[in-house]
Write a protein that holds these residues in place. Structure first.
Motif, mmCIF file in Angstrom:
data_model
loop_
_atom_site.group_PDB
_atom_site.id
_atom_site.type_symbol
_atom_site.label_atom_id
_atom_site.label_comp_id
_atom_site.label_asym_id
_atom_site.label_seq_id
_atom_site.Cartn_x
_atom_site.Cartn_y
_atom_site.Cartn_z
ATOM 1 N N ASN A 104 0.832 -1.206 0.000
ATOM 2 C CA ASN A 104 0.000 0.000 0.000
ATOM 3 C C ASN A 104 0.864 1.253 0.000
ATOM 4 O O ASN A 104 0.590 2.215 -0.717
ATOM 5 C CB ASN A 104 -0.921 0.011 1.224
ATOM 6 N N VAL A 105 1.920 1.243 0.778
ATOM 7 C CA VAL A 105 2.811 2.394 0.850
ATOM 8 C C VAL A 105 3.501 2.599 -0.495
ATOM 9 O O VAL A 105 3.611 3.735 -0.969
ATOM 10 C CB VAL A 105 3.846 2.202 1.989
ATOM 11 N N SER A 106 3.938 1.516 -1.122
ATOM 12 C CA SER A 106 4.649 1.672 -2.391
ATOM 13 C C SER A 106 3.719 2.183 -3.491
ATOM 14 O O SER A 106 4.134 2.964 -4.342
ATOM 15 C CB SER A 106 5.302 0.355 -2.804
ATOM 16 N N GLN A 107 2.455 1.761 -3.478
ATOM 17 C CA GLN A 107 1.507 2.271 -4.475
ATOM 18 C C GLN A 107 1.279 3.766 -4.283
ATOM 19 O O GLN A 107 1.251 4.534 -5.256
ATOM 20 C CB GLN A 107 0.177 1.522 -4.373
ATOM 21 N N GLU A 108 1.149 4.204 -3.034
ATOM 22 C CA GLU A 108 0.976 5.645 -2.773
ATOM 23 C C GLU A 108 2.213 6.418 -3.214
ATOM 24 O O GLU A 108 2.108 7.523 -3.775
ATOM 25 C CB GLU A 108 0.716 5.874 -1.290
ATOM 26 N N GLU A 109 3.368 5.845 -2.954
ATOM 27 C CA GLU A 109 4.617 6.507 -3.334
ATOM 28 C C GLU A 109 4.728 6.641 -4.848
ATOM 29 O O GLU A 109 5.162 7.668 -5.366
ATOM 30 C CB GLU A 109 5.793 5.702 -2.771
ATOM 31 N N ARG A 110 4.314 5.594 -5.581
ATOM 32 C CA ARG A 110 4.331 5.669 -7.055
ATOM 33 C C ARG A 110 3.399 6.771 -7.553
ATOM 34 O O ARG A 110 3.742 7.510 -8.483
ATOM 35 C CB ARG A 110 3.900 4.326 -7.646
ATOM 36 N N ARG A 111 2.227 6.863 -6.955
ATOM 37 C CA ARG A 111 1.285 7.921 -7.355
ATOM 38 C C ARG A 111 1.874 9.304 -7.112
ATOM 39 O O ARG A 111 1.730 10.209 -7.941
ATOM 40 C CB ARG A 111 -0.023 7.778 -6.581
ATOM 41 N N ARG A 112 2.543 9.485 -5.979
ATOM 42 C CA ARG A 112 3.160 10.789 -5.680
ATOM 43 C C ARG A 112 4.237 11.116 -6.709
ATOM 44 O O ARG A 112 4.344 12.268 -7.167
ATOM 45 C CB ARG A 112 3.782 10.758 -4.279
ATOM 46 N N ARG A 113 5.044 10.120 -7.065
ATOM 47 C CA ARG A 113 6.087 10.361 -8.063
ATOM 48 C C ARG A 113 5.477 10.737 -9.418
ATOM 49 O O ARG A 113 5.973 11.632 -10.104
ATOM 50 C CB ARG A 113 6.959 9.119 -8.216
ATOM 51 N N ASP A 114 4.422 10.048 -9.783
ATOM 52 C CA ASP A 114 3.759 10.362 -11.060
ATOM 53 C C ASP A 114 3.225 11.787 -11.064
ATOM 54 O O ASP A 114 3.362 12.524 -12.054
ATOM 55 C CB ASP A 114 2.617 9.373 -11.326
ATOM 56 N N VAL A 115 2.604 12.189 -9.935
ATOM 57 C CA VAL A 115 2.059 13.549 -9.843
ATOM 58 C C VAL A 115 3.190 14.562 -9.919
ATOM 59 O O VAL A 115 3.081 15.591 -10.601
ATOM 60 C CB VAL A 115 1.242 13.708 -8.533
ATOM 61 N N ASP A 116 4.304 14.288 -9.231
ATOM 62 C CA ASP A 116 5.450 15.202 -9.263
ATOM 63 C C ASP A 116 6.033 15.310 -10.677
ATOM 64 O O ASP A 116 6.376 16.413 -11.143
ATOM 65 C CB ASP A 116 6.553 14.729 -8.299
ATOM 66 N N GLN A 117 6.136 14.190 -11.368
ATOM 67 C CA GLN A 117 6.687 14.212 -12.726
ATOM 68 C C GLN A 117 5.776 15.000 -13.665
ATOM 69 O O GLN A 117 6.244 15.755 -14.511
ATOM 70 C CB GLN A 117 6.873 12.787 -13.240
ATOM 71 N N THR A 118 4.462 14.821 -13.501
ATOM 72 C CA THR A 118 3.526 15.569 -14.362
ATOM 73 C C THR A 118 3.603 17.056 -14.060
ATOM 74 O O THR A 118 3.555 17.893 -14.981
ATOM 75 C CB THR A 118 2.083 15.097 -14.156
ATOM 76 N N ALA A 119 3.734 17.381 -12.758
ATOM 77 C CA ALA A 119 3.822 18.812 -12.389
ATOM 78 C C ALA A 119 5.113 19.419 -12.970
ATOM 79 O O ALA A 119 5.075 20.537 -13.477
ATOM 80 C CB ALA A 119 3.787 18.946 -10.873
#
Length: 125
Positions: A104-119
């Motif tokens: 669960n933690v790794s999935q949340e971390e992947r989502r955060r990275r994706d959002v940061d990359q898009t930003a």
């Protein structure tokens, strides 16, 4: 310090002559009670084993081991029984694996990275 609620003493403890620390105490006027001396007797008998006499030395030990094992099994059986809702919930939480929480933690971390990359992509373009 004085005594606030008590009555004043009739005799002052400092009115009598004192003595130095190393001196002997004043002799007592009351007679001392003497303790009669007792005689001690020693016996040379062999002691008895705990648990009473046995025919074989290993019998009591085996019986004690069986009783201890039986008691341990009973304690383990009582500990494994669930008693109520709260205990069931606690058992569920204990049964959750750390791997599941890490996923669960790794999935949340992947989502955060994706959002940061898009930003970052949006701001650089």
């Amino acid at each position: 310090m004085g005594n606030l609620c008590g009555k004043p003493s009739k005799s002052d403890p400092f009115s009598q002559p004192g003595r130095t620390v190393g001196s002997a105490p004043p002799p007592s006027t009351a007679p001392r009670a003497t303790i009669p001396k007792t005689t001690t007797t020693t016996t040379t008998t062999q002691g008895q084993n705990l648990g009473g006499p046995t025919t074989a030395a290993g019998d009591n030990r085996d019986e004690a081991r069986r009783a201890a094992a039986r008691a341990a099994e009973e304690r383990a059986a009582k500990a494994s029984q669930t008693k109520g809702k709260l205990e069931k919930d606690l058992a569920k939480q204990k049964a959750q694996t750390r791997v599941g929480t890490l996923e669960n933690v790794s999935q949340e971390e992947r989502r955060r990275r994706d959002v940061d990359q898009t930003a970052q992509a949006v701001f650089y373009n």
